[in-house]
Scaffold this motif. Sequence first.
Motif, PDB file in Angstrom:
ATOM      1  N   SER A  95      25.710  -1.456 -13.323  1.00  0.00           N
ATOM      2  CA  SER A  95      25.815  -1.601 -11.871  1.00  0.00           C
ATOM      3  C   SER A  95      25.950  -0.249 -11.189  1.00  0.00           C
ATOM      4  O   SER A  95      25.654  -0.113 -10.007  1.00  0.00           O
ATOM      5  CB  SER A  95      26.983  -2.507 -11.497  1.00  0.00           C
ATOM      6  N   GLY A  96      26.400   0.761 -11.902  1.00  0.00           N
ATOM      7  CA  GLY A  96      26.481   2.107 -11.368  1.00  0.00           C
ATOM      8  C   GLY A  96      27.683   2.338 -10.475  1.00  0.00           C
ATOM      9  O   GLY A  96      28.553   1.485 -10.321  1.00  0.00           O
ATOM     10  N   ILE A  97      27.699   3.507  -9.864  1.00  0.00           N
ATOM     11  CA  ILE A  97      28.787   3.935  -8.985  1.00  0.00           C
ATOM     12  C   ILE A  97      28.237   3.982  -7.566  1.00  0.00           C
ATOM     13  O   ILE A  97      27.183   4.569  -7.317  1.00  0.00           O
ATOM     14  CB  ILE A  97      29.299   5.329  -9.398  1.00  0.00           C
ATOM     15  N   LEU A  98      28.952   3.375  -6.628  1.00  0.00           N
ATOM     16  CA  LEU A  98      28.509   3.381  -5.237  1.00  0.00           C
ATOM     17  C   LEU A  98      28.605   4.783  -4.649  1.00  0.00           C
ATOM     18  O   LEU A  98      29.581   5.489  -4.856  1.00  0.00           O
ATOM     19  CB  LEU A  98      29.367   2.434  -4.406  1.00  0.00           C
ATOM     20  N   VAL A  99      27.579   5.174  -3.926  1.00  0.00           N
ATOM     21  CA  VAL A  99      27.528   6.480  -3.264  1.00  0.00           C
ATOM     22  C   VAL A  99      27.243   6.228  -1.784  1.00  0.00           C
ATOM     23  O   VAL A  99      26.316   5.492  -1.439  1.00  0.00           O
ATOM     24  CB  VAL A  99      26.429   7.380  -3.872  1.00  0.00           C
ATOM     25  N   CYS A 137      17.152   0.231  -1.404  1.00  0.00           N
ATOM     26  CA  CYS A 137      16.848  -0.133  -0.017  1.00  0.00           C
ATOM     27  C   CYS A 137      17.975  -0.922   0.641  1.00  0.00           C
ATOM     28  O   CYS A 137      17.734  -1.854   1.392  1.00  0.00           O
ATOM     29  CB  CYS A 137      15.539  -0.900   0.063  1.00  0.00           C
ATOM     30  N   CYS A 138      19.189  -0.574   0.335  1.00  0.00           N
ATOM     31  CA  CYS A 138      20.333  -1.177   1.002  1.00  0.00           C
ATOM     32  C   CYS A 138      21.209  -0.042   1.538  1.00  0.00           C
ATOM     33  O   CYS A 138      20.893   1.124   1.368  1.00  0.00           O
ATOM     34  CB  CYS A 138      21.119  -2.087   0.059  1.00  0.00           C
ATOM     35  N   HIS A 139      22.275  -0.387   2.193  1.00  0.00           N
ATOM     36  CA  HIS A 139      23.121   0.625   2.818  1.00  0.00           C
ATOM     37  C   HIS A 139      23.699   1.599   1.790  1.00  0.00           C
ATOM     38  O   HIS A 139      23.766   2.784   2.028  1.00  0.00           O
ATOM     39  CB  HIS A 139      24.245  -0.054   3.592  1.00  0.00           C
ATOM     40  N   TRP A 140      24.116   1.079   0.657  1.00  0.00           N
ATOM     41  CA  TRP A 140      24.749   1.912  -0.372  1.00  0.00           C
ATOM     42  C   TRP A 140      23.731   2.342  -1.411  1.00  0.00           C
ATOM     43  O   TRP A 140      22.850   1.580  -1.798  1.00  0.00           O
ATOM     44  CB  TRP A 140      25.850   1.131  -1.083  1.00  0.00           C
ATOM     45  N   LEU A 141      23.892   3.553  -1.878  1.00  0.00           N
ATOM     46  CA  LEU A 141      23.126   4.039  -3.032  1.00  0.00           C
ATOM     47  C   LEU A 141      23.947   3.768  -4.282  1.00  0.00           C
ATOM     48  O   LEU A 141      25.170   3.628  -4.220  1.00  0.00           O
ATOM     49  CB  LEU A 141      22.897   5.542  -2.930  1.00  0.00           C
TER      50      LEU A 141
END
Length: 97
Positions: free
Chosen positions: A30-34, A67-71
């Motif tokens: 899922s990764g880390i939100l940036v 393509c959403c608000h968070w990377l």
Amino acid sequence: MSDITLTPRERALVRNEFMVRFGQALRLESGILVKRWATGPNKGQPKPGTVIQRKLDRGLLELRDDCCHWLRARFTEAGLAALRHMAEDARALPPGE
């Protein structure tokens, strides 16, 4: 320091991001939100913290735009190798965490 050795701040980031919350831990995939810059000349551009930026520079993470608000910063093959190396050291990643 070798490329697969994580610094203490990088290890702390991994422990904090992927610790058990609400009964289950996040998956590595899922990764880390940036965050992104909201205003100014860099509006819409990635706004990674210093620890995440250092991992990006070392090739341990890569940014993926869904393509959403968070990377999301996701681990590369080198990043996964660094996590495996971290998991081998009981002091860096205690089994109870």
